[in-house]
Design a protein around this motif. Structure first.
Motif, short mmCIF file in Angstrom:
data_model
loop_
_atom_site.label_atom_id
_atom_site.label_comp_id
_atom_site.label_asym_id
_atom_site.label_seq_id
_atom_site.Cartn_x
_atom_site.Cartn_y
_atom_site.Cartn_z
N VAL A 144 -3.62 8.34 -5.16
CA VAL A 144 -3.05 7.00 -5.36
C VAL A 144 -3.04 6.61 -6.83
O VAL A 144 -2.14 5.89 -7.29
CB VAL A 144 -3.85 5.96 -4.54
N SER A 271 0.45 -0.43 -3.31
CA SER A 271 -0.50 0.18 -4.23
C SER A 271 -1.82 -0.58 -4.25
O SER A 271 -2.91 0.02 -4.21
CB SER A 271 0.09 0.24 -5.64
N CYS A 274 -3.75 0.07 -1.09
CA CYS A 274 -4.37 1.40 -1.11
C CYS A 274 -5.62 1.42 -1.98
O CYS A 274 -6.63 2.06 -1.63
CB CYS A 274 -3.37 2.45 -1.60
N TYR A 277 -8.38 -0.37 -0.32
CA TYR A 277 -8.90 0.55 0.70
C TYR A 277 -9.84 1.58 0.09
O TYR A 277 -10.95 1.81 0.58
CB TYR A 277 -7.73 1.24 1.40
N SER A 278 -9.41 2.20 -1.00
CA SER A 278 -10.21 3.27 -1.61
C SER A 278 -11.55 2.75 -2.10
O SER A 278 -12.60 3.39 -1.90
CB SER A 278 -9.45 3.93 -2.77
#
Length: 355
Positions: A144, A271, A274, A277-278
């Motif tokens: 990502v 983006s 993500c 989330y990470s």
């Protein structure tokens, strides 16, 4: 730059560039709201990221660690490291909670949905991911990062081009009225690096511990830190030149991206989701792993319970959590910076592991 160096640098950046950074809320509170002096703050953070990333990665490789606790023991001693570890795990949980709140803000501000929908969605995804192998998680978040870098460059370039004739004095006046994470720009730059190092060093240490080539880990930490500094600098400039439009936004980067075009806005929103989330996965994984071995039933149960508790706490709000949890974690990170520096001074004359 070989593949190993790139992988280490990318993973280091991936952990640091989480939802708070991608949303722009961190950079806004730690740098942009100090006006032009915030630029100097970004330089302080960038230099610290490079130096600390290099040192932590080197320690991980030299000691061949399997856990960040081994690094803590090396730099703090056995007894003190236990206290630092417990405090760190507590604050990492707080960052995980902030990520759930950030997802709620993203859904509410840019999809028109209740914040609870975004928070619940992120909670479910993170809880389901906690059973994955750690290296698989690293692969996902590393993929990502290049996408986010491209998005930041596009958005910042547009922001500067679109506001080339802006009255910087007026922008400065608006910026300094905003909420700040610390009392002055220098302390803010130091705290930003310290809390992010506290968040990122567990994964960086473990990754470095699995690498035998000291040169790879050394340059991986340096390049990752310099890359972080460059991104912070660019995003800060872009936010500053649009401060009159994004001062009260929960997700300022997404708001800027929408100005470039609807599709860019959608891509930036994806983006940000993500990266939230990470970071959320990394934080809840580290918290849960403190109490149970991964890939066990106990780990899954504790992970689910921690996510549910985090969901309830996330309703305090994203901006409030960023402004409270992050600076507190930053002060804990100061102890980590001091310990790394002392360790480096004591061991810099000793022979290193062969590259």
């Amino acid at each position: 730059m070989n593949r190993k160096i790139f992988q280490i640098a990318s993973a280091y950046m991936s952990v640091i560039i989480g939802g708070g950074f991608a949303s722009g809320q961190e950079v806004l509170q730690f740098f942009t709201n100090f006006g032009w002096m915030g630029v100097a703050g970004t330089v302080i953070s960038g230099v610290l990221f490079a130096f600390l990333g290099m040192q932590i990665a080197r320690i991980g490789t030299q000691l061949k660690v399997d856990s960040h606790k081994e690094v803590l023991q090396a730099i703090f001693g056995k007894q003190l490291s236990l206290l630092v570890d417990l405090a760190l795990i507590f604050f990492l949980f707080g960052v995980g909670v902030a990520m759930l709140a950030g997802s709620g803000s993203l859904f509410q501000e840019h999809l028109g949905l209740p914040s609870v929908v975004g928070a619940v969605a992120m909670t479910v995804v993170i809880a389901a991911t906690l059973c994955l192998n750690l290296h698989r998680i690293v692969d996902l978040i590393s993929a990502v990062t290049p996408f986010l870098i491209v998005m930041v460059v596009i958005v910042v370039s547009y922001a500067l081009f679109n506001n080339s004739g802006a009255d910087t004095a007026a922008l400065e006046a608006v910026a300094v009225q905003g909420e700040k994470a610390a009392g002055n720009w220098a302390l803010s730059g130091l705290l930003y690096a310290s809390f992010n190092i506290a968040v990122g060093f567990p994964l960086l240490a473990v990754l470095a511990g699995s690498e035998t080539n000291l040169r790879n880990t050394t340059w991986g930490g340096i390049y990752g830190g310099l890359g972080l500094g460059a991104l912070i600098f660019l995003l800060n400039i872009g936010l500053f030149f649009n401060i009159d439009q994004i001062q009260n936004a929960q997700m300022p980067t997404v708001l800027l991206a929408k100005g470039v075009g609807s599709w860019i806005g959608v891509l930036m929103m994806i983006s940000v989701f993500c990266m939230i989330y990470s970071t959320g996965v990394g934080m809840f994984f580290a918290f849960t792993a403190r109490f149970a071995m991964p890939n066990t039933k106990k780990f899954r149960l504790i992970g689910l319970a921690s996510c549910l508790v985090g969901l309830l706490l996330s309703f305090a709000g994203f901006t409030k959590l960023v402004g409270t949890v992050y600076p507190l974690l930053g002060y804990l990170g100061l102890a980590l910076i001091a310990a790394v520096l002392v360790y480096w001074l004591r061991n810099r004359g000793k022979p290193s592991v062969a590259a």
